[in-house]
Scaffold this motif. Structure first.
Motif, PDB file in Angstrom:
ATOM      1  N   THR A 131     -10.493  13.802  -0.589  1.00  0.00           N
ATOM      2  CA  THR A 131      -9.308  13.040  -0.955  1.00  0.00           C
ATOM      3  C   THR A 131      -8.138  14.009  -1.007  1.00  0.00           C
ATOM      4  OG1 THR A 131     -10.717  11.715  -2.388  1.00  0.00           O
ATOM      5  CG2 THR A 131      -8.329  11.500  -2.706  1.00  0.00           C
ATOM      6  N   GLU A 144      -0.263   9.930  -5.176  1.00  0.00           N
ATOM      7  CA  GLU A 144      -0.626   9.251  -3.939  1.00  0.00           C
ATOM      8  C   GLU A 144      -1.963   9.841  -3.486  1.00  0.00           C
ATOM      9  OE1 GLU A 144       1.318  10.873  -0.604  1.00  0.00           O
ATOM     10  OE2 GLU A 144       1.164   9.043   0.581  1.00  0.00           O
ATOM     11  N   ARG A 146      -4.894   9.953  -0.158  1.00  0.00           N
ATOM     12  CA  ARG A 146      -5.222   9.615   1.225  1.00  0.00           C
ATOM     13  C   ARG A 146      -6.586  10.208   1.561  1.00  0.00           C
ATOM     14  NH1 ARG A 146      -0.380  12.315   4.098  1.00  0.00           N
ATOM     15  NH2 ARG A 146      -0.820  13.830   2.471  1.00  0.00           N
ATOM     16  N   ILE A 172      -5.441  13.530   8.252  1.00  0.00           N
ATOM     17  CA  ILE A 172      -5.479  12.356   7.372  1.00  0.00           C
ATOM     18  C   ILE A 172      -6.154  11.248   8.162  1.00  0.00           C
ATOM     19  CG2 ILE A 172      -4.061  10.601   6.222  1.00  0.00           C
ATOM     20  CD1 ILE A 172      -4.045  13.292   4.740  1.00  0.00           C
ATOM     21  N   GLU A 175      -4.998   5.629   5.244  1.00  0.00           N
ATOM     22  CA  GLU A 175      -4.085   5.365   4.132  1.00  0.00           C
ATOM     23  C   GLU A 175      -4.211   3.872   3.820  1.00  0.00           C
ATOM     24  OE1 GLU A 175      -0.240   7.192   4.296  1.00  0.00           O
ATOM     25  OE2 GLU A 175      -0.782   8.242   6.145  1.00  0.00           O
ATOM     26  N   ARG A 183      -1.296   0.116  -2.118  1.00  0.00           N
ATOM     27  CA  ARG A 183      -0.579   1.381  -1.988  1.00  0.00           C
ATOM     28  C   ARG A 183      -0.073   1.809  -3.364  1.00  0.00           C
ATOM     29  NH1 ARG A 183       2.241  -1.633   1.901  1.00  0.00           N
ATOM     30  NH2 ARG A 183       3.872  -1.673   0.325  1.00  0.00           N
TER      31      ARG A 183
END
Ligand code: FRU
Length: 430
Positions: A131, A144, A146, A172, A175, A183
């Protein structure tokens, strides 16, 4: 319970299920104590996962097994460890003594710190999923999250043991889409989540998946939960599929399981296939259950006849393994894995010898006392018997023990009784 999501095949963990959670002889693990030796006293380790092959077996490289752990310096306050978490690897031949190999990544890693993931050895190629929390180089920590991978590094044995080396390329992978997966800017709850990627190949058809922890967006004012405050508790188990089997190429699918109105954090989801059934496990905390529900820090599990479900909570409520009432935070972040006919569960040694303090109380103690109460290493491995929709804890192995496939473990009953006795005694005076 959550009629608005009726277009999906997603299974639900409902308030009705969760209202039956209780500690029983079958679900309470024995009390644990610090290990005699700590493999890496300078660092604290918590969430841990194994290097596995595509079919989920534990990988061996020249006879070595490898585990990955989130780590932080042991002199840091344990409560601050998530802010600096770094992935290190450890290797072992006997599945009991773990040697510290050091940090896995050097540069280029995504996020300002790394949280939990999984690791795949595929045709000699190493994929370390993790992560990416926050953004690399940020001045103030952000939350945040991702899903990322590091690949291109090497794994080899040398005269001193095993080495993970070389330059990893970081990508990445996923998302949140804001529709099925919340989100960061949409979330209204207590702890945002989009994390803990876990690789899984379905033995039924060879399809390749990535499971992860997420939250389901709950539209405000639509009465999704009977009480609006429950809407902040919207944890889910997400899943993505790789069309080609390429371990770096994923597309999001509908979640596997939702705990909307029930619990905010369905952490570190993973699946064990046993007797043709799919057992889906998550860890969760007492403080992330919605008001009106009570559940301890524990390993919760669900069973289905196929990967996509429908999932039913194990033991009716979902609770599979928890800590004793007199040591409620002794272990956390469990990972279940099959061993012959039974299930083994590894976890990390969390806060102990609390004498009734809550974790909020611990945070107010002098730094030395906070450090002294944090285990920061692997917990004893717990043995669990699995039969259909029911589970039963049968005993423990030593700290961090991952027995070799060929090892037959001693029969259950004697061990079990010895541990029950200890569990009742608990830590002195409490
Ligand atoms: C579980 C957990 C994971 C996360 C990590 C961060 O203990 O919350 O979900 O990746 O800790 O340290």
């Amino acid at each position: 319970m959550t009629p608005e999501h009726s277009g999906r095949a997603t299974s639900r963990w409902t308030r009705e299920h969760a209202s039956t959670i209780e500690r029983t002889d079958e679900t309470v693990a024995p009390i644990i104590y610090p290990p005699r030796e700590d493999a890496a006293p300078e660092i604290n380790g918590w969430d841990t996962w194994f290097l596995r092959t595509r079919d989920g077996s534990i990988a061996t490289v020249g006879g070595w097994r490898v585990i990955f752990s989130l780590t932080a310096p042991a002199d840091l306050l344990p409560g601050k460890r998530h802010d600096v978490a770094e992935i290190r690897y450890f290797y072992s031949k006997d599945g009991e003594t773990w040697h510290d190999g050091g940090p896995v990544f050097e540069g280029g890693v995504r996020g300002s710190r790394q949280w939990a993931g999984s690791a795949l050895l595929d045709d000699g190629e190493l994929y370390v999923y993790y992560t990416a929390s926050g953004r690399a180089g940020e001045e103030e920590l952000t939350y945040e999250q991702r899903l990322a991978v590091g690949f291109g590094g090497t794994i080899a044995i040398d005269e001193s043991g095993l080495r993970i080396d070389g330059t990893f390329e970081h990508e990445i992978l996923l998302e949140p889409d804001g529709d099925r997966y919340e989100r960061k800017d949409q979330y209204r709850g207590m702890i945002y989540t989009f994390r803990d990627p876990w690789f899984f190949e379905d033995p039924a058809d060879g399809e390749t998946y990535l499971l992860f922890e997420a939250n389901t967006p709950v539209p405000e004012g639509e009465g999704v939960c009977a009480e609006p405050v429950w809407e902040e508790f919207n944890g889910s188990v997400g899943i993505a599929r790789s069309r080609t089997g390429d371990p770096t190429d994923w597309e999001l699918c509908d979640p596997l399981l939702e705990g909307v109105c029930v619990n905010q954090e369905l952490e570190r989801p993973h699946v064990v296939v046993h007797d043709g059934r799919y057992y889906l496990f998550i860890s969760s905390h007492d403080h992330t259950f919605a008001p009106g529900l009570e559940g301890p820090d524990g390993l919760y599990g669900f069973v289905a006849d196929s990967l996509r479900g429908e999932y039913r909570p194990l033991n009716g409520s979902g609770l599979v393994l928890t800590n004793p009432e007199n040591a409620p935070y002794q272990a956390y972040s469990w990972l279940a894995f099959p061993h012959r006919e039974e299930l083994l569960v590894s976890g990390f040694f969390n806060y102990y010898d609390l004498g009734g303090l809550t974790l909020d109380d611990v945070a107010t103690l002098p730094p030395d006392e906070q450090r002294a109460k944090f285990g920061g290493t692997l917990a004893p491995t717990v043995r669990v018997a699995l039969s259909g929709d029911r589970t039963r804890i049968t005993g423990t192995l030593s700290h961090g023990r991952i027995p070799l496939e060929s090892e037959e473990l001693p029969a259950f009953p004697e061990e079990r009784l010895a541990h029950r006795e200890e569990t009742r005694r608990g830590y002195g005076g409490y």
